[in-house]
Scaffold this active site. Structure first.
Site, short mmCIF file in Angstrom:
data_model
loop_
_atom_site.label_atom_id
_atom_site.label_comp_id
_atom_site.label_asym_id
_atom_site.label_seq_id
_atom_site.Cartn_x
_atom_site.Cartn_y
_atom_site.Cartn_z
N GLY A 75 0.82 -1.07 0.04
CA GLY A 75 0.17 -0.18 -0.01
C GLY A 75 0.80 1.23 0.15
CB ALA B 51 2.94 2.26 4.48
CB ALA C 5 -7.72 6.36 0.24
CD GLN C 6 -14.90 6.39 -0.79
OE1 GLN C 6 -15.82 7.21 -0.45
NE2 GLN C 6 -15.66 5.30 -1.17
N GLY D 291 -8.87 12.01 0.38
CA GLY D 291 -7.75 12.60 -0.18
C GLY D 291 -6.56 12.64 0.76
NE ARG E 270 -13.54 10.52 9.33
CZ ARG E 270 -12.61 10.17 8.49
NH1 ARG E 270 -11.81 9.06 8.68
NH2 ARG E 270 -12.38 10.48 7.31
CB SER F 119 -4.09 7.68 7.25
OG SER F 119 -5.36 7.72 6.66
P1 FAD Z 1 -2.70 -1.08 3.02
O1 FAD Z 1 -2.94 0.02 1.84
O2 FAD Z 1 -3.72 -1.47 3.62
O3 FAD Z 1 -1.53 -1.93 2.45
C1 FAD Z 1 -1.46 -3.26 3.53
C2 FAD Z 1 -0.63 -4.12 2.64
O4 FAD Z 1 0.14 -5.11 3.48
C3 FAD Z 1 -1.05 -4.96 1.49
O5 FAD Z 1 -0.40 -4.97 0.35
C4 FAD Z 1 -1.10 -6.24 2.44
O6 FAD Z 1 -1.14 -7.58 1.18
C5 FAD Z 1 -0.21 -6.42 3.03
N1 FAD Z 1 -0.07 -7.48 4.06
C6 FAD Z 1 -0.64 -7.39 5.25
N2 FAD Z 1 -0.32 -8.46 5.95
C7 FAD Z 1 0.34 -9.27 4.97
C8 FAD Z 1 1.08 -10.67 5.32
N3 FAD Z 1 0.97 -11.46 6.64
N4 FAD Z 1 1.84 -10.91 4.33
C9 FAD Z 1 2.23 -10.29 3.14
N5 FAD Z 1 1.59 -9.02 2.95
C10 FAD Z 1 0.91 -8.67 4.06
N6 FAD Z 1 -7.12 7.76 4.61
C11 FAD Z 1 -6.75 9.16 3.99
O7 FAD Z 1 -5.77 9.79 4.45
N7 FAD Z 1 -7.52 9.63 3.30
C12 FAD Z 1 -8.77 9.03 2.67
O8 FAD Z 1 -9.23 9.66 1.78
C13 FAD Z 1 -8.90 7.83 3.12
N8 FAD Z 1 -10.07 7.04 2.67
C14 FAD Z 1 -9.99 5.64 2.99
C15 FAD Z 1 -11.36 5.11 2.67
C16 FAD Z 1 -11.39 3.51 3.03
C17 FAD Z 1 -12.51 3.05 2.37
C18 FAD Z 1 -10.48 3.21 3.71
C19 FAD Z 1 -10.55 1.59 3.94
C20 FAD Z 1 -9.41 3.95 4.34
C21 FAD Z 1 -9.26 5.02 4.03
N9 FAD Z 1 -8.21 5.85 4.46
C22 FAD Z 1 -8.08 7.21 4.05
C23 FAD Z 1 -7.08 5.25 5.44
C24 FAD Z 1 -5.93 4.76 4.59
O9 FAD Z 1 -6.45 4.34 3.08
C25 FAD Z 1 -5.24 3.71 5.08
O10 FAD Z 1 -4.97 4.07 6.45
C26 FAD Z 1 -3.88 3.62 4.26
O11 FAD Z 1 -4.01 3.12 3.01
C27 FAD Z 1 -3.07 2.30 4.86
O12 FAD Z 1 -2.00 2.15 3.98
P2 FAD Z 1 -0.90 1.14 4.44
O13 FAD Z 1 -0.04 0.88 3.33
O14 FAD Z 1 -0.61 1.37 6.05
O15 FAD Z 1 -1.78 -0.37 4.29
C1 SIN Z 2 -13.26 9.82 3.51
O1 SIN Z 2 -13.32 10.06 2.53
O2 SIN Z 2 -14.27 10.18 4.26
C2 SIN Z 2 -12.24 8.93 4.14
C3 SIN Z 2 -11.16 10.07 4.67
C4 SIN Z 2 -10.27 9.17 5.72
O3 SIN Z 2 -10.39 8.26 6.25
O4 SIN Z 2 -9.38 9.89 5.99
#
Ligand code: FAD
Ligand code: SIN
Length: 510
Positions: free
Chosen positions: A13, A15, A52-53, A55, A282, A384
């Protein structure tokens, strides 16, 4: 022969991939002196990031400034955020946006050519950079498009990390399982980055992808790392109300554009609870919705977008328009959208310092699995994605430092397949959702904990069977059970009501 890397990143993702992109820009990588593997348990874009929607929050506009974004972040977080981290992340915002644009992200602009910044709950200014209502997909695509194809990088999608150990030399050993071929391999690395995302599937209903089972937090806990504030779970006020474990999210940006929450007889109710109305933080909106549902004896409330300018609605929210049509046959230009507070984000997690380093040397946690101190007791909307990229950048210098071996003994034993408790997922999710949801009580938490212990005590340990098609799911159920117990214990230890933590048996903290 076990393959060794300088750095392994678990997660694809925002990160994981931004960590990768900062690393491959380093001299060490360019000169061919840095080997990296990225592992993801699904397809590369099967991430919360992709969904993520709203932004990415970052100061840019003339009337905005760092102080305002810092204050909004602290206010949402109940002022228990780490102020040093808040300043550091907020002040990195413009440079992060610059990096993203360099990586080719496509973001909406206004007709005058400036970026179209919008507002979300808790923000005092319009500072959310977005691409329509699918910013995450635009971000995931931009990051993915920059992944190089060189020998110094192994990209392993559809691979689940099943076990992590650290030897006396400080080297990490990973057991990796290929979901389709059932092939397992042992890998090792000097530095390990967990970018494994959130734990939404611990709950019965979540806005998260099904990969969000909290694996990184589970591994870190077993390695002895500090995990903090696991019970600080953010519920998004407007998950689409429908059957099934995954709720489609109705972005907060829609309320930013003027949509309002109404009860079952169409009355706007949020101003009775908070002067900021539908755009209050929220935690407040979620609790208000639940109270209104109780008052009006309803299973959900509605979001009314019918008064939002139709051209604005059509151009800014095409995905929400299509998904509401597809899932519930709703025309949101005319129909009210049924919504309910839904598990959305884990504010706590693996405790890290300002470089993303956990309490275990060489173990980094970035993104939603980490607890950096930015969010305090409640995350401000759209902070985030910014946090994940900022920490990927902050971590780079530490990740590039060479590991000094602490012993000359080389441990090369393979990690065995894990044992897990064979249990069903739904009963655990129901316990957590009923007793550790938006509003908690000591009695409920204790009942929940007891019920989880009973499930745990009655389940036998079984060996991971690589040929069982459900093996990964069963193993994840075990993780979900352990994390649920940790989450309830953490909730019982919280001493005050603040941000997302609301226990009716505690005195209100103001
Ligand atoms: P993720 O993007 O979830 O990636 C996790 C990764 O870890 C994946 O590739 C997965 O396969 C891998 N993984 C996990 N466990 C294992 C394992 N055991 N072995 C191998 N791989 C593994 N935040 C904002 O700032 N703005 C927004 O508009 C927003 N909108 C959102 C809308 C939705 C519907 C959701 C659910 C969240 C939203 N958020 C938003 C929050 C934000 O999207 C997340 O916090 C962020 O994308 C997390 O990123 P990440 O890289 O930490 O994890
Ligand atoms: C949203 O678009 O409402 C999600 C934004 C977020 O979780 O930061």
């Amino acid at each position: 022969m076990k393959k060794h890397y300088d750095i392994i990143i678990v997660g694809s993702g925002v990160a994981g991939l931004s960590t990768l992109l900062y690393l491959i820009a380093s001299e060490a990588y360019i000169k061919g002196n840095l080997s990296i593997a990225v592992i993801a348990k699904g397809a590369i874009d099967e991430t919360n990031t992709d969904w993520a929607q709203g932004g990415i929050a970052a100061v840019a506009a003339m009337q905005d400034n760092y102080e305002k974004h810092i204050e909004d972040t602290m206010n949402a977080g109940g002022y228990v955020n780490d102020i040093h981290i808040v300043k550091k992340v907020v002040q990195s915002g413009p440079a992060i946006m610059h990096d993203l644009l360099d990586w080719g992200i496509c973001l909406d602009k206004k007709t005058d050519g400036t970026f179209d910044l919008v507002k979300e709950g808790g923000h005092s200014e319009a500072r959310i950079w977005h691409y329509q209502d699918t910013t995450g997909h635009a971000l995931q695509m931009a990051l993915t498009n920059n992944i190089p194809t060189t020998q110094k990088l192994d990209l392993k999608t559809n691979n689940t990390v099943l076990g992590i150990e650290k030897d006396i030399n400080g080297i990490f050993h990973l057991l990796n399982y290929h979901n389709e071929t059932k092939f397992t391999e042992n890998l090792s690395c000097d530095k390990l980055v967990l970018a494994t995302g959130g734990l939404g599937t611990v709950f019965e209903k979540t806005t998260n992808q099904s990969i969000a089972t909290g694996d990184g937090i589970y591994f870190s806990h077993h390695l002895g790392a500090k995990i903090s504030n696991l019970s600080y779970i953010q519920f998004h006020p407007t998950g689409l109300y429908k059957e099934g474990p995954i709720s489609f999210l109705i972005s907060e940006a829609l309320r930013g554009a003027g949509a309002i929450l109404v009860n079952k007889i169409g009355e706007s109710f949020m101003h009775q609870y908070d002067e900021r109305g539908s755009l209050a933080p929220r935690d407040i909106v979620s609790r208000s919705i639940l109270s209104e549902m109780q008052k009006t004896n309803s299973s959900h409330v509605y979001l009314d977008a019918t008064k939002v300018d139709t051209i604005y609605l059509a151009t800014h929210f095409p995905n929400i328009i299509n998904k509401c049509k597809e899932i519930l046959n709703l025309n949101i230009f005319q129909d009210l959208i049924p919504v309910i507070p839904t598990q959305h984000y884990s504010c706590g997690g693996i405790a890290v310092n300002e470089y993303g380093e956990s309490t275990i040397a060489g173990l980094f946690a970035i993104g939603e699995c980490a607890n950096t101190g930015l969010h305090g007791a409640n995350r401000l909307a759209s902070n985030s994605l910014l946090e994940a990229i900022a920490f990927a950048k902050f971590a780079t210098s530490q990740l590039l430092k060479k590991t000094v071996l602490t012993s000359s003994i080389i441990a090369s034993e393979d990690i065995k397949l894990p044992k897990y408790k064979e249990i069903e997922r739904l009963p655990i999710q129901k316990i957590i959702s009923n007793h550790a949801g938006v509003t908690k009580s000591n009695k409920g938490l204790n009942i929940g904990l007891e019920a989880l212990y009973q499930i745990s005590d009655s389940a036998p340990f079984i060996e991971f069977d690589i040929n069982n098609k459900d093996a990964i799911k069963l193993w994840e159920n075990h993780i979900i059970l352990e994390l649920s117990i940790m989450l309830i214990k953490d909730a019982l230890e919280q001493k005050k009501n603040i941000g997302v933590h609301y226990n009716v048996d505690l005195l209100l903290f103001s």
